[in-house]
Design an enzyme around this catalytic site. Structure first.
Site, mmCIF file in Angstrom:
data_model
loop_
_atom_site.group_PDB
_atom_site.id
_atom_site.type_symbol
_atom_site.label_atom_id
_atom_site.label_comp_id
_atom_site.label_asym_id
_atom_site.label_seq_id
_atom_site.Cartn_x
_atom_site.Cartn_y
_atom_site.Cartn_z
ATOM 1 N N GLU A 166 0.806 -1.224 0.000
ATOM 2 C CA GLU A 166 0.000 0.000 0.000
ATOM 3 C C GLU A 166 0.838 1.273 0.000
ATOM 4 O O GLU A 166 0.848 2.036 0.984
ATOM 5 C CB GLU A 166 -0.991 -0.011 1.170
ATOM 6 C CG GLU A 166 -1.978 -1.171 1.095
ATOM 7 C CD GLU A 166 -3.100 -1.088 2.117
ATOM 8 O OE1 GLU A 166 -3.055 -0.225 3.001
ATOM 9 O OE2 GLU A 166 -4.034 -1.909 2.017
ATOM 10 N N GLU A 351 -5.698 -8.285 -0.100
ATOM 11 C CA GLU A 351 -6.457 -7.887 1.097
ATOM 12 C C GLU A 351 -7.871 -7.513 0.700
ATOM 13 O O GLU A 351 -8.083 -6.752 -0.255
ATOM 14 C CB GLU A 351 -5.848 -6.656 1.782
ATOM 15 C CG GLU A 351 -4.650 -6.936 2.620
ATOM 16 C CD GLU A 351 -4.128 -5.687 3.339
ATOM 17 O OE1 GLU A 351 -4.940 -4.814 3.725
ATOM 18 O OE2 GLU A 351 -2.905 -5.602 3.493
HETATM 19 O O1 IFM Z 1 -5.055 -3.108 8.651
HETATM 20 C C1 IFM Z 1 -4.861 -2.563 7.391
HETATM 21 C C2 IFM Z 1 -3.645 -3.169 6.725
HETATM 22 O O2 IFM Z 1 -2.498 -3.007 7.486
HETATM 23 C C3 IFM Z 1 -3.403 -2.522 5.388
HETATM 24 N N1 IFM Z 1 -4.594 -2.527 4.594
HETATM 25 C C4 IFM Z 1 -5.810 -2.080 5.178
HETATM 26 C C5 IFM Z 1 -6.051 -2.795 6.493
HETATM 27 C C6 IFM Z 1 -7.366 -2.321 7.130
HETATM 28 O O3 IFM Z 1 -7.318 -0.954 7.374
#
Ligand code: IFM
Length: 440
Positions: A166, A351
């Site tokens: 990210e 994710e």
């Molecule tokens: O917890 C985070 C993760 O570390 C990175 N992506 C989003 C998730 C939820 O906010």
């Protein structure tokens, strides 16, 4: 769940994801202080000033946690290797930290779980933050050294390696909006971080390739953006926001360019000579990791500073984070990314998940909202595959309730409930539902 494993190609992987600082417990095993420890210690940055000192104590309990993954019938585990554990001052290897990841990877393999590693999921060693962190170009080379050290130790046993998790959060969210460490609101810092994080990815890729590593990529987060109304200003603001959130990183890594709509505001603040880094940044990758959670509606905001954009949640149902639940956005990104940027390159949904205010009653957690959320997003993934996207796997965020950064331990994303007093794990109903869907 309204899908079953047999709806997917044979080699499609189901897994769950975590990140080191959010679960391991950073006071153990000789890990050094990170900029998240420093940020959490500042006033008002993190709910109740909580940090990752103990978190889920995964450092000591990883075997049980991996048993739960295996018992769910998962194929793969997405984890991250903490730079501050491997090199507490950012530069010097810590044998204890390396031993931990060695044991962790072996434990995955013993359980038949494919290790999907992320090199950097946000725990910048505080010693490097002192030197300017991601504003400092040297951090990119130090990151390359970290990639070398950890790869020498576990690279022979991991299935996939992502350089960065990210980049938008690491740079814009943390240096312009001030929500994450280091908590700045500074456009010059932002422009530098937005370029240097891409350069770190490029240098990381070069180091991994020099070691003969394959199946290397990057994990980027995407946010579905749509104009709130038909006003031409809203449409233009949406283009700007899409360029900052969704195009900056994928265009840099796949085309070696930055989108003009974002560069217009950032260029005066970029490090000079940034153009020369673009070939290294855009060297070929083997897969793209896509993190997707929600959608935002966008309007113009002429009263504010650049980028003159206001965003708000869409109208649909919300999670505990207040994020709109919008599975169509996932399908749309998977097809858009394939069509516009990566063609047939494998994509993993690295994710996707939701936080909910879960409670344990009679040793169980009833979370039908999460079961539906997961089912709807996995079906959206299936539709993207039918549209032609080469999606190879889906990782639920997250395996465990964990340290949700500036929200501390309040927001629960896990398929497994964690009692942060006793550290007891309780698989939620969604865990059992996913288990039976992927058993079919
Ligand atoms: O917890 C985070 C993760 O570390 C990175 N992506 C989003 C998730 C939820 O906010």
């Amino acid at each position: 769940m309204d899908f079953k494993r047999s709806d997917f190609p044979k080699d499609f992987l189901f897994g769950a994801a975590t990140a080191a600082y959010q679960i391991e417990g950073h006071q153990f095993g000789g890990a050094g202080p990170t900029h998240w420890d420093t940020f959490a210690a500042g006033p008002g940055n993190v709910v109740r000033g909580e940090d990752g000192a103990v978190a889920c104590d995964h450092y000591h309990r990883f075997a049980d946690d991996l048993d739960l993954l295996k018992d769910a019938g998962m194929d793969a585990y997405r984890f991250s290797t903490s730079w501050a554990r491997v090199m507490p001052d950012g530069r010097t290897p810590n044998p204890e930290g390396l031993d931990f990841y060695d044991r962790l990877v072996d434990a995955m393999l013993e359980r038949g779980l494919k290790p999907f590693q992320t090199l950097y999921h946000w725990e910048l060693p505080a010693a490097l933050a002192d030197k300017g962190g991601w504003m400092n170009r040297d951090t990119c080379n130090y990151f390359g050294d970290f990639a070398d050290v950890i790869t020498d130790r576990i690279g022979d046993r991991v299935n996939a390696i992502a350089t960065i998790n990210e980049p938008w959060c690491i740079s814009y969210l943390s240096h312009f909006l001030g929500h994450h460490a280091p908590g700045l609101r500074d456009i010059r810092a932002t422009a530098r971080a937005m370029h240097h994080i891409n350069l770190a990815h490029g240098i990381g890729m070069s180091r991994l390739r020099a070691k003969g590593m394959t199946n290397c990529g990057i994990v980027i987060n995407f946010d579905h953006t749509a104009p709130k109304d038909n006003a031409p200003e809203s449409v233009a603001a949406t283009r700007t926001w899409d360029a900052i959130m969704n195009r900056w990183f994928i265009e840099a890594t796949t085309r070696g360019t930055y989108p003009l709509e974002a560069l217009t505001g950032l260029d005066p603040h970029m490090p000079r000579g940034w153009e020369d880094d673009m070939p290294e940044i855009s060297q070929p990758i083997d897969f793209l990791g896509v993190n997707y959670y929600t959608r935002h509606k966008v309007t113009a905001d002429d009263t504010s500073v650049w980028p003159h954009v206001a965003t708000e949640e869409g109208p649909g149902d919300k999670t505990q984070m207040g994020w709109e639940i919008y599975p169509d956005g996932l399908q749309s990104f998977l097809t858009r990314l394939s069509r516009d940027y990566i063609g047939d390159m494998p994509i993993y949904v690295t994710e996707n998940g939701m936080a909910w205010d879960d409670h344990v009653e009679n040793d169980a957690v009833n979370d039908p909202e999460r079961t539906k959320f997961i089912s709807d997003h996995i079906i959206a993934t299936k539709q993207a595959i039918a549209d032609g996207a080469n999606v190879k796997g889906f990782f639920y965020w997250s395996l465990l309730d964990n340290y949700e950064w500036a929200f501390g331990y309040e927001k629960r994303f896990g398929m497994i409930h964690v009692d942060f007093e006793t550290l007891k794990r309780t698989p939620k109903a969604s865990y059992h539902a996913l288990k039976s869907a992927i058993a079919q």
